[in-house]
Scaffold this motif. Sequence first.
Motif, PDB file in Angstrom:
ATOM      1  N   ILE A  47      41.869  17.174  -3.625  1.00  0.00           N
ATOM      2  CA  ILE A  47      40.539  16.663  -3.969  1.00  0.00           C
ATOM      3  C   ILE A  47      40.035  15.716  -2.888  1.00  0.00           C
ATOM      4  O   ILE A  47      38.883  15.793  -2.457  1.00  0.00           O
ATOM      5  N   ARG A  48      40.890  14.829  -2.403  1.00  0.00           N
ATOM      6  CA  ARG A  48      40.483  13.865  -1.376  1.00  0.00           C
ATOM      7  C   ARG A  48      40.186  14.539  -0.046  1.00  0.00           C
ATOM      8  O   ARG A  48      39.254  14.168   0.665  1.00  0.00           O
ATOM      9  N   ILE A  49      40.965  15.562   0.322  1.00  0.00           N
ATOM     10  CA  ILE A  49      40.717  16.274   1.579  1.00  0.00           C
ATOM     11  C   ILE A  49      39.394  17.027   1.509  1.00  0.00           C
ATOM     12  O   ILE A  49      38.624  17.032   2.477  1.00  0.00           O
ATOM     13  N   MET A  50      39.107  17.637   0.384  1.00  0.00           N
ATOM     14  CA  MET A  50      37.825  18.326   0.229  1.00  0.00           C
ATOM     15  C   MET A  50      36.670  17.323   0.297  1.00  0.00           C
ATOM     16  O   MET A  50      35.641  17.596   0.917  1.00  0.00           O
ATOM     17  N   GLY A  51      36.840  16.169  -0.317  1.00  0.00           N
ATOM     18  CA  GLY A  51      35.799  15.141  -0.248  1.00  0.00           C
ATOM     19  C   GLY A  51      35.582  14.645   1.176  1.00  0.00           C
ATOM     20  O   GLY A  51      34.443  14.450   1.615  1.00  0.00           O
TER      21      GLY A  51
ATOM     22  N   SER B 146      32.393  14.534   6.116  1.00  0.00           N
ATOM     23  CA  SER B 146      32.300  14.691   7.572  1.00  0.00           C
ATOM     24  C   SER B 146      31.222  15.702   7.949  1.00  0.00           C
ATOM     25  O   SER B 146      30.518  15.524   8.942  1.00  0.00           O
ATOM     26  N   LEU B 147      31.071  16.769   7.163  1.00  0.00           N
ATOM     27  CA  LEU B 147      29.983  17.711   7.418  1.00  0.00           C
ATOM     28  C   LEU B 147      28.620  17.047   7.236  1.00  0.00           C
ATOM     29  O   LEU B 147      27.688  17.302   7.999  1.00  0.00           O
ATOM     30  N   GLY B 148      28.511  16.195   6.228  1.00  0.00           N
ATOM     31  CA  GLY B 148      27.254  15.485   6.007  1.00  0.00           C
ATOM     32  C   GLY B 148      26.917  14.544   7.148  1.00  0.00           C
ATOM     33  O   GLY B 148      25.772  14.491   7.603  1.00  0.00           O
ATOM     34  N   VAL B 149      27.911  13.814   7.629  1.00  0.00           N
ATOM     35  CA  VAL B 149      27.676  12.892   8.745  1.00  0.00           C
ATOM     36  C   VAL B 149      27.310  13.668  10.008  1.00  0.00           C
ATOM     37  O   VAL B 149      26.418  13.273  10.756  1.00  0.00           O
ATOM     38  N   ALA B 150      27.983  14.788  10.251  1.00  0.00           N
ATOM     39  CA  ALA B 150      27.673  15.606  11.429  1.00  0.00           C
ATOM     40  C   ALA B 150      26.245  16.151  11.359  1.00  0.00           C
ATOM     41  O   ALA B 150      25.527  16.159  12.359  1.00  0.00           O
ATOM     42  N   ALA B 151      25.829  16.585  10.187  1.00  0.00           N
ATOM     43  CA  ALA B 151      24.468  17.097  10.026  1.00  0.00           C
ATOM     44  C   ALA B 151      23.443  15.983  10.215  1.00  0.00           C
ATOM     45  O   ALA B 151      22.410  16.187  10.860  1.00  0.00           O
ATOM     46  N   LEU B 152      23.725  14.810   9.660  1.00  0.00           N
ATOM     47  CA  LEU B 152      22.807  13.685   9.848  1.00  0.00           C
ATOM     48  C   LEU B 152      22.687  13.307  11.318  1.00  0.00           C
ATOM     49  O   LEU B 152      21.594  13.016  11.810  1.00  0.00           O
ATOM     50  N   TYR B 153      23.790  13.310  12.051  1.00  0.00           N
ATOM     51  CA  TYR B 153      23.744  12.982  13.471  1.00  0.00           C
ATOM     52  C   TYR B 153      22.966  14.034  14.254  1.00  0.00           C
ATOM     53  O   TYR B 153      22.157  13.705  15.115  1.00  0.00           O
ATOM     54  N   LYS B 154      23.207  15.299  13.925  1.00  0.00           N
ATOM     55  CA  LYS B 154      22.538  16.374  14.655  1.00  0.00           C
ATOM     56  C   LYS B 154      21.034  16.309  14.475  1.00  0.00           C
ATOM     57  O   LYS B 154      20.279  16.408  15.435  1.00  0.00           O
ATOM     58  N   PHE B 155      20.582  16.133  13.242  1.00  0.00           N
ATOM     59  CA  PHE B 155      19.147  16.147  12.992  1.00  0.00           C
ATOM     60  C   PHE B 155      18.502  14.772  13.139  1.00  0.00           C
ATOM     61  O   PHE B 155      17.310  14.674  13.416  1.00  0.00           O
ATOM     62  N   GLY B 156      19.264  13.711  12.956  1.00  0.00           N
ATOM     63  CA  GLY B 156      18.689  12.377  13.028  1.00  0.00           C
ATOM     64  C   GLY B 156      18.761  11.736  14.396  1.00  0.00           C
ATOM     65  O   GLY B 156      17.945  10.875  14.718  1.00  0.00           O
ATOM     66  N   VAL B 157      19.720  12.152  15.234  1.00  0.00           N
ATOM     67  CA  VAL B 157      19.879  11.521  16.537  1.00  0.00           C
ATOM     68  C   VAL B 157      19.691  12.540  17.657  1.00  0.00           C
ATOM     69  O   VAL B 157      18.847  12.372  18.533  1.00  0.00           O
TER      70      VAL B 157
END
Length: 75
Positions: free
Chosen positions: A21-25, A30-41
């Motif tokens: 459960i923790r690894i999936m979380g 990490s996918l969310g942070v990567a997407a935010l960086y890609k589109f936000g920065v």
Amino acid sequence: MASSALAKPQMWGLLARRLQIRIMGAFIASLGVAALYKFGVAALRKKAYTDFYRNYDSMKDFEEMKKAGIFQSAK
């Protein structure tokens, strides 16, 4: 007096289940942070560079720096 029996705690596979459960979380976060960086920065930075170099004249910039005396070898 009636006593209710407590349910036995699950001990077999508890660590594996919680780790899964923790690894999936962590993976989803990490996918969310990567997407935010890609589109936000990264995308905004790429657009800023594109806008800057669209009308950039390097010879004009060179002449201005030459007049200001930045270059010692250019006359």
